[in-house]
Design an enzyme around this catalytic site. Sequence first.
Site, PDB file in Angstrom:
ATOM      1  N   PRO A   1       0.825  -1.213   0.000  1.00 54.13           N
ATOM      2  CA  PRO A   1       0.000   0.000   0.000  1.00 54.13           C
ATOM      3  C   PRO A   1       0.854   1.255   0.000  1.00 54.13           C
ATOM      4  CG  PRO A   1      -0.949  -1.612   1.465  1.00 54.13           C
ATOM      5  CD  PRO A   1       0.362  -2.196   0.992  1.00 54.13           C
ATOM      6  N   CYS A   2       0.556   2.167  -0.933  1.00 55.88           N
ATOM      7  CA  CYS A   2       1.437   3.303  -1.187  1.00 55.88           C
ATOM      8  C   CYS A   2       1.012   4.583  -0.488  1.00 55.88           C
ATOM      9  CB  CYS A   2       1.539   3.561  -2.688  1.00 55.88           C
ATOM     10  SG  CYS A   2      -0.044   3.975  -3.462  1.00 55.88           S
ATOM     11  N   THR A   3      -0.081   4.564   0.264  1.00 55.72           N
ATOM     12  CA  THR A   3      -0.592   5.793   0.880  1.00 55.72           C
ATOM     13  C   THR A   3       0.460   6.569   1.661  1.00 55.72           C
ATOM     14  OG1 THR A   3      -2.801   4.846   1.024  1.00 55.72           O
ATOM     15  CG2 THR A   3      -2.350   6.739   2.410  1.00 55.72           C
TER      16      THR A   3
ATOM     17  N   PHE B   1       3.479   7.044   1.129  1.00 54.74           N
ATOM     18  CA  PHE B   1       4.477   7.669   0.270  1.00 54.74           C
ATOM     19  C   PHE B   1       3.890   8.593  -0.785  1.00 54.74           C
ATOM     20  CE2 PHE B   1       5.668   3.257   1.315  1.00 54.74           C
ATOM     21  CZ  PHE B   1       6.728   3.510   2.156  1.00 54.74           C
TER      22      PHE B   1
END
Length: 318
Positions: free
Chosen positions: A80-82, A84
């Site tokens: 999950p990229c949230t 960054f």
Amino acid sequence: MQIGVVDLFCGVGGLSLGFKNEGFDVIAGVDSDVTCQYAYETNIGADFLGMDITRLSGAKIGRIFESRENDYRVLIGCAPCTPFSLYSGRYRKARRADNKWALLTEFSRIARLTKPDVISMENVPQLTRHKVFQAFIEEIENSGYHVTFQRVRADHYGVPQRRSRLVLIASRFGKVTLPSPTHLNRPLTVRDAIGNLPTIKAGEPCRGDRLHVTRRLTPTNMKRLQSTVEGGSWRDWDSDLQLACHKKIGGESFRSVYGRMSWDSPSPVITTQCLGIGNGRFGHPEQDRAISIREAALLQTFPKSFRFVAPKDPIRSD
């Protein structure tokens, strides 16, 4: 030659589907969101493990790989990229502390313990600015892999969306060169992706496709969208329709909010908030509504045949 694939953070299976379509043997996907199970197993035809990766052992993934007789093993995933992402309102706080940062470390832990032949990962480009990414690279290299990573534009590879991604491939066999762009001079557009869908009104579903449904609009937001030209934004409005934030000096930073997409360009980045016109340039190019669930899926290159929910499950656009 048979190549087995296990997908960490698999979601409904978008990444797995790409590998499946290219002839890989996708064995299983892992995700903590159990609501993804139906879509993953139905479309990918592989087992879904609904569990937290921090509780996942290397031995379990090893047994999954061993359950099939493949010549090579590939571990893939997109943590999950949230934390960054610049699109997250939590970005600055996430730079200080967010337990999701640990998911990348968990990815490298599983890789180190299972020793696949190839590791493939994608994420947001901003990830490279952080120490956690450098630590990930070092651990993978110290485990005997040759690592290649590159920022790529999705629209350069046939995705009708202006999206930049970090793509990493680590191989035990040597450095891997990423393929050259396939759509550099002729990117796919919004029209290519959703131009042939039936016309619908805000809040009213399409009779022939229950995913082709979008949110209702308040009377004020309807006026705002009706005052917005194709490819335009709140700058097209009369002052009485503008929000207070638009009238401030810093309002220039809200360039795409309440905007319409352009037919003959790739779409903006599709986010989890793409069904609301106040969250970005998510207005339909000409119809007075935000994009529908189906349109969002098509812009993400999910095929129209992809089954997201069981036939009797309700569909929500809000």
